[in-house]
Design an enzyme around this catalytic site. Sequence first.
Site: not given
Length: 504
Positions: A270-272, A294, A384, A388, A408
């Site tokens: 999941v994410g950009n 998932e 996090n 999975g 960063k």
Amino acid sequence: MSEDRIRNPRLRGLVVSAEEAAAHIHPGETVAMSGFTGSGYPKVVPLALAERMDRCHAAGEGFQIRLLTGASTAPELDGALARVDGIALRLPFQADPEARQRINAGTLEYIDTHLSHVAQHTWFGFYGEVDTAVVEVSAIREDGSLVPSTSVGNNKTWLDLARKVIIEVNDWHPLEVDGMHDVYYGTALPPHRKPIPLIHPDDRIGETSLRCDPAKVVAVVRTHAADRNSPFNAADATSEQIAAHLMDFLQHEVKLGRLPKNLLPLQSGVGNIPNAVLLGLARSGFRDLTAFTEVIQDGMLDLLRDGVLRSASCTGFALSPDANEEFKRNIDFYRERIVMRTQEISNHPELVRRLGCLCMNGMIEADLYGNVNSTHVMGSRIQNGIGGSGDFARNGYLSIFLSPSTAKNGSISSLVPMVSHVDHTEHDVAIIVTEQGVADLRGLSPKQRARALIARCAHPDYRDALQDYFDRALRESYGKHTPHLLGEALSWHQRWLDTGSMRA
């Protein structure tokens, strides 16, 4: 809420307020709650429980629970309970800032485990007995079975094993999700397991609802509350470069005959960056794809709508507000193309291996030899969790890890001499992609992997330093198979902690 959401007379008679429902949960209990990546989690009982915990703490009385879920949830659950110091132990995955702060401060015990392990380890008794299950559903049928909402996760296991059950019936979810779920009841404990009869990613092998012993249900709560719908940022230049490199790689694999034209079942984190990859699949001309993953996120809805993706199997959603409205508007279309399974099936290692999934996940850092850290910043601070990613990386046809080459504002290199924490060993990592390029690690020895990663994935600001470390390690290390200078291997991380930059 219309009454037909609760069609079982006995359970309709158990409708109470969130506060009355939360009163059934007692200090020291192991409480299993629904929810997977911000979807399908209980919305009001955790908040009421947190308020009760806060009152108890103000009165000098201790009140904590052991919390099990499917994966990450939302501020109304993880955040609310963590904020009042109500969680003694948490597993298996979290993404809440309040919980993360307490885990890293050492005041909240956390077990980071593979998502495929949670249900079976609970059945094995590794976590003790489950006292209470709190599960969100979209409806209760006449026979007392439960229609899941926007995630299935570990709900089957929670309902089977809990001594008490609290149900939240949320009419924010459309009734038309009924029929989208596939709950498989054919699993058994060792040594009596049988093969799971799933051959294709879109096969339906189970039931469309969750079984629940009505005698266990102690409370039913009516709700109307949205899932945590977080908008995705527009793909930036770095994400698009990563996606473009991956598309070139996949097209080359097709050309060589190592992948079919419609690829193999896709798994995506999941994410950009994953959303940019999904967009890249459409732009690159791939068609007739499938997904065994998932989470369904925005990009997969786009691929389904545009005919790029034929079907998608998942255990939950992670949709932005706009994508969720699109899902609701065209739910009849999506119900025919999306199958929502239990977490122990969506993440099952044997199925991932047999289906030959193309597994694409993010990482925090990789080292010169292909070991990947996807969970800990500077070795000891959890971000996090492994989620999975291990289920898929260890078993997929291809395990692909994606990341910008720096973090960063360039002060951290994502490619380091030695990772500060290992989640995926070099034996389980096939491909690493940054905006700099693709390192194909298949069939390479450790030293060959190091050369490929430095040349193709390292940021120019760090490439010479990595090459210098590797060259000196070749000359000076204790052994020459996987050369390391142990006194320097983690010095980049220490330098960042001391100075705020990994640059020498």
